[in-house]
Design an enzyme around this catalytic site. Structure first.
Site, PDB file in Angstrom:
ATOM      1  N   GLN A 133       0.830  -1.198   0.000  1.00 51.43           N
ATOM      2  CA  GLN A 133       0.000   0.000   0.000  1.00 51.43           C
ATOM      3  C   GLN A 133       0.869   1.254   0.000  1.00 51.43           C
ATOM      4  O   GLN A 133       1.071   1.880   1.030  1.00 51.43           O
ATOM      5  CB  GLN A 133      -0.892  -0.033   1.247  1.00 51.43           C
ATOM      6  CG  GLN A 133      -1.892   1.081   1.329  1.00 51.43           C
ATOM      7  CD  GLN A 133      -3.068   0.859   0.428  1.00 51.43           C
ATOM      8  OE1 GLN A 133      -3.586  -0.236   0.344  1.00 51.43           O
ATOM      9  NE2 GLN A 133      -3.498   1.892  -0.245  1.00 51.43           N
ATOM     10  N   PHE A 134       1.391   1.625  -1.170  1.00 50.36           N
ATOM     11  CA  PHE A 134       2.273   2.792  -1.237  1.00 50.36           C
ATOM     12  C   PHE A 134       1.564   4.075  -0.821  1.00 50.36           C
ATOM     13  O   PHE A 134       2.195   5.033  -0.379  1.00 50.36           O
ATOM     14  CB  PHE A 134       2.897   2.941  -2.627  1.00 50.36           C
ATOM     15  CG  PHE A 134       2.007   3.573  -3.652  1.00 50.36           C
ATOM     16  CD1 PHE A 134       2.056   4.939  -3.874  1.00 50.36           C
ATOM     17  CD2 PHE A 134       1.123   2.805  -4.394  1.00 50.36           C
ATOM     18  CE1 PHE A 134       1.239   5.535  -4.826  1.00 50.36           C
ATOM     19  CE2 PHE A 134       0.309   3.383  -5.342  1.00 50.36           C
ATOM     20  CZ  PHE A 134       0.365   4.752  -5.559  1.00 50.36           C
ATOM     21  N   THR A 135       0.238   4.109  -0.929  1.00 48.51           N
ATOM     22  CA  THR A 135      -0.488   5.336  -0.602  1.00 48.51           C
ATOM     23  C   THR A 135      -0.431   5.681   0.887  1.00 48.51           C
ATOM     24  O   THR A 135      -0.801   6.792   1.268  1.00 48.51           O
ATOM     25  CB  THR A 135      -1.954   5.279  -1.072  1.00 48.51           C
ATOM     26  OG1 THR A 135      -2.612   4.203  -0.409  1.00 48.51           O
ATOM     27  CG2 THR A 135      -2.032   5.111  -2.583  1.00 48.51           C
TER      28      THR A 135
END
Length: 149
Positions: A78-80
């Site tokens: 989950q890079f966000t």
């Protein structure tokens, strides 16, 4: 590293309509990696996640860990989680690690958890995923290897 830990009755990830990971009781993890993260950060967080005492004992107190209850992990990249929303209306993702570095630490995290005997299911790194969760409690925690806010 930054991890959103959600205590789950069940969780599932699908990509293009196909289930890539599914668990019953355990944790759904959203895992973000930043530039400075190392394997030591991943090791620290694996230990923390597996030993968090957030599952209820016979008296209804949160005294049991994932290891104690034999739970599983559903691990989702989950890079966000490193989106910076302080300026403007569109998140800035400059703090998120580049994909190759993030994938290496994400996979290392999952391998270390498996080495502790935990069943780990995953999404597909970098893919658009549908994540389903029945949050138990709800219990949701934010863990970080380095305090950044």
């Amino acid at each position: 590293m930054r991890i959103v830990v959600q205590r789950a009755r069940s969780g599932r990830v699908t990509v293009d309509g196909a289930v890539t990971g599914e668990i019953g009781q355990g944790f759904v993890l959203l895992i973000g990696v930043t530039h400075e993260d190392t394997r030591e950060d991943a090791d620290t967080l694996v230990d923390k996640v597996l030993n968090l005492r957030v599952f209820e004992d016979e008296d209804g107190k949160m005294n049991h860990s994932l290891l104690d209850v034999g739970g599983s992990l559903l691990s989702v990249s989950q890079f966000t989680l490193y989106g910076d929303c302080r300026k403007g209306r569109r998140p800035n993702f400059m703090e998120a690690a580049k994909p190759d570095a993030a994938r290496e630490l994400y996979e290392y995290f999952n391998e270390r958890a498996r080495a502790q005997g935990v069943r780990v299911e995953t999404g597909v790194f970098g893919a658009m995923m549908d994540v389903e969760l029945i949050n138990d409690g709800p219990v949701t925690l934010l863990l970080e290897s380095k305090r950044t806010f």
